[in-house]
Every structure is written in structure tokens, then in C-alpha cells.
Design an enzyme around this catalytic site. Sequence first.
Site, mmCIF file in Angstrom:
data_model
loop_
_atom_site.group_PDB
_atom_site.id
_atom_site.type_symbol
_atom_site.label_atom_id
_atom_site.label_comp_id
_atom_site.label_asym_id
_atom_site.label_seq_id
_atom_site.Cartn_x
_atom_site.Cartn_y
_atom_site.Cartn_z
ATOM 1 N N GLY A 71 0.834 -1.277 -0.007
ATOM 2 C CA GLY A 71 -0.063 0.030 0.062
ATOM 3 C C GLY A 71 0.633 1.329 0.055
ATOM 4 N N THR A 72 2.099 1.279 0.669
ATOM 5 C CA THR A 72 2.724 2.399 0.697
ATOM 6 C C THR A 72 3.214 2.795 -0.623
ATOM 7 O OG1 THR A 72 3.416 1.679 3.151
ATOM 8 C CG2 THR A 72 4.975 3.044 1.780
ATOM 9 N N HIS A 200 -1.740 -7.414 2.180
ATOM 10 C CA HIS A 200 -1.968 -8.171 3.541
ATOM 11 C C HIS A 200 -2.943 -7.494 4.649
ATOM 12 C CE1 HIS A 200 -0.103 -5.014 6.053
ATOM 13 N NE2 HIS A 200 0.504 -4.532 5.010
ATOM 14 N N THR A 236 10.822 -7.388 -12.088
ATOM 15 C CA THR A 236 10.129 -8.766 -12.321
ATOM 16 C C THR A 236 9.059 -9.050 -11.541
ATOM 17 O OG1 THR A 236 12.088 -9.444 -13.264
ATOM 18 C CG2 THR A 236 10.501 -11.250 -12.536
ATOM 19 N N CYS A 324 1.908 2.082 12.973
ATOM 20 C CA CYS A 324 3.370 2.753 12.807
ATOM 21 C C CYS A 324 3.579 3.831 13.764
ATOM 22 C CB CYS A 324 2.936 3.519 11.354
ATOM 23 S SG CYS A 324 2.271 2.354 10.296
HETATM 24 C C1 LIG Z 1 -1.933 -0.575 5.742
HETATM 25 C C2 LIG Z 1 -2.281 0.911 5.333
HETATM 26 C C3 LIG Z 1 -1.204 1.251 4.418
HETATM 27 C C4 LIG Z 1 0.016 0.860 4.228
HETATM 28 O O1 LIG Z 1 0.173 -0.422 3.613
HETATM 29 P P1 LIG Z 1 1.245 -1.333 3.501
HETATM 30 O O2 LIG Z 1 0.959 -2.460 2.644
HETATM 31 O O3 LIG Z 1 1.534 -1.932 4.871
HETATM 32 O O4 LIG Z 1 2.387 -0.708 3.064
HETATM 33 C C5 LIG Z 1 -1.796 2.504 3.816
HETATM 34 N N1 LIG Z 1 -2.916 3.029 4.189
HETATM 35 C C6 LIG Z 1 -3.856 2.682 4.976
HETATM 36 C C7 LIG Z 1 -5.040 3.232 5.152
HETATM 37 C C8 LIG Z 1 -3.500 1.508 5.531
HETATM 38 O O5 LIG Z 1 -4.238 0.856 6.557
#
Ligand SMILES: *Cc1c(COP(=O)(O)O)cnc(C)c1O
Length: 399
Positions: A71-72, A200, A236, A324
Site C-alpha cells: 500500500g505504501t 496483507h 520482475t 506505525c
Molecule cells: C496499512 C495501510 C497502508 C500501508 O499499506 P502497506 O501495504 O502496509 O504498505 C496505507 N494506508 C492505509 C489506510 C493502511 O491501513
Amino acid sequence: MSVIYLDNNATTKVDPQVLEAMMPYLTEYYANPSSMHTFGGQLAKAVRTAREQLAALLGADESEIVFTSCGTEGDNAAIRAALLAQPEKRHIITTQVEHPAVLNVCKQLETQGYSVTYLSVNSQGQLDLDELEASLTGNTALVSIMYANNETGTVFPIEQIGLRVKERGALFHVDAVQAVGKLPLNMKTSTVDMLTMSGHKIHAPKGIGALYVRRGVRFRPLLIGGHQERGRRAGTENVPGIVGLGKAAELELLHLEEATKRERQLRDRLEQTLLAKIPDCEVNGDVKNRLPNTTNIGFKYIEGEAILLLLNKHGICASSGSACTSGSLEPSHVLRAMGLPYTTLHGSIRFSLCRYTTDAEIDRVIEVMPEIVERLRALSPFKNDDAGWLQSQSLVNSH
Ligand SMILES: *Cc1c(COP(=O)(O)O)cnc(C)c1O
């Protein structure tokens, strides 16, 4: 160890069917999907299937899906892409309650000559659309606003926001990491240009995610190299992760209605029982516009970290603030932005459920929580004493 896992907004367990789908791609199917041989072609086909599965969950076209590592990365890529595509525009709008994956990118951009508006929220964690409207200018390149808050579950009116953003010709990015799989989404009828999701958080493994990029939106990649993902994300492909994400998306779509209904019932029972049994506590967030799986409750006069430690002794996993920022005793930036009183700010706990959460697990939390709060309050010299508590906190913080 047997745990009661109510920390699903931090991460989720891999669904056994997801693992099963991935296994061949961790063992015998190891070719590079870009290779010209038939073996590589089999891998390319698996990636295509996963792309179709994820597109179905988002109501998107397959060509609009870009696989990422998390997500990051999706958040970073979307923000950078929007700015690179419109170099003449130097203004970004976001909110004070975003995930650090958006907030910290914006903070860095401020040091690089961009101006950033951080929209405020009210005591329910909800945005003021007039403030958004007033902040939008012809210089605004991007509006980046989360779909649902990871800490409180508060859901923002994304399509109402999008209409205003589109009127001013800015790009609209949405961090939907918490919304995917919990709310029905349909990108075909949406105003969103780019949307981030993460594997995840939906029972796929860590290290895989995706960014939806609307067809026609000019996109510049964050990672530059090979031509994978139609030139939008070099490197990849993480084929096992992608296959797992595809399977997870298929399962989310399959379970969405019945699972969210069940989670909502369990969540409401947990919340209402705790509120009834424990004095001086309240729910944080917009209870009318909220994810079905999340409750964030503030327990006055005690520390969230102390509650977590005692819950942990019972094998119960919950969270205070976001993972975090935990580890520090700084209260959550989300709850602070909501202007919560000091008495609740430090004693807030998030329980986040998933489709595996059972009635028995909720019963157990309902059983132990009142004792935990009572025990900690007995130790607190400031129970029912807002002024004393406040003073003790300012002493702690001055050290
Ligand atoms: C967990 C989360 C992220 C980050 O996702 P990752 O896959 O852990 O990098 C970003 N935004 C929100 C709202 C999240 O809950």
C-alpha cells in the site's frame, strides 16, 4: 500460541485458499512471465488471471490494475505520478488523518517547493466539504484522501469529494487500503482517478499490493526499468504474491456481503456491551459512516498501552493508535486531529475484526475488558478527576 486476533486493520492472516493458490508459484512454476518460452507464458497467464480477479473486485478494467509491493508503494507512486504528469501545478490537498504513507510523502514534498493543504476533521473524524471546496484552486495538482480511516474506521464521502475535485480539474487519488474488501467498490461509476490497495489487509501475504489507474490518466512510474505492468511499474513480477492477491480478491468478492454483515453484528455487540458494562468510555469516530469491522473506544483516565499489555496477557491482540506510531507514547495523530479531550486521547483502543472472528472470541473480550479497565482505574489516582489527569499528563510530557 492461540490468540484472539482483533488487529485486522494492522494486518490479516493469509487465507489457506490463498496459500494453496500460491504454492505452485513458489515451487515448480518459477519462470519469468516476460520470457518468450511456453514456461514463461504459463506464468504470464497466472498474472493475467490475478489481474482479472482484482479488476472484478474493484469494478475496474484489467488494464487499469498495476501490481505494486504494498500500500505504501501505491500511495507514493500515485502522488508522484500526479505531480510528474502536471509539472506546472504545485499544490496538493490531503487530510490531517491520512496514513503516514501519504502524510510523510506530502511533508517531504513541502520541502521541495510544493504547498500542501491538510484538511481538518471534526470531533467525529469527518471532513468539511466546504473547506475542501475553498482549498481547491487551478494550481491544485492532486487531492489525496483516504476512503476509510485505519484507526477509527470513519468512511469519507469519496464520490461527493470526487465531484468537487473533478470540477476543478485536479487528479483524485484515494488510499482505499482499509476499504477494499469491506465496502463495495465500482471504479466504472467512480470519480476516483487512482486508488491504492494492499494485499496483507485482505488475507493475501505481505509484500504485494496494487494501484488502480483510470484509463486515460497520464501516469509516470515511480520505479523505472523494464517494461513490466505496461511500463507503469518496473521490476520482475512477484508472481506468487500476485496470484495470492488475485485469489484473495476473488474470496473478498465472494464473502463481501455476508462477511461484512456478520462482522458488523459482532462489532456492534462488542461495542454496545463494553459501553454498557464500563463507565466513562465512548466510541471515537463517525459511527454512522464507518467500516463494519472497526471500533475505536476511548476509556477515560487510563493509558491505552496499559490496556493492551493486560489484553495481551489474555492472548488478545488489539491496538492503540496505528502500528506505525505505536512504540512511542505520542497519542495518535488521528485522534488528536479530532480534538479528543486529553482524558480519552491516551486511553483509546481499536478492535478490528475479520471474517474469521468468532462469537466466542468476542465473548472473551467482553468478559475480560471490564476487569482490565477497573483494575487500571483503581491504580489511577485521577479516576473521575479530569483536572488531575490532565495535570499528570502534562508532567509526563514535560520529561
Ligand atoms: C496499512 C495501510 C497502508 C500501508 O499499506 P502497506 O501495504 O502496509 O504498505 C496505507 N494506508 C492505509 C489506510 C493502511 O491501513
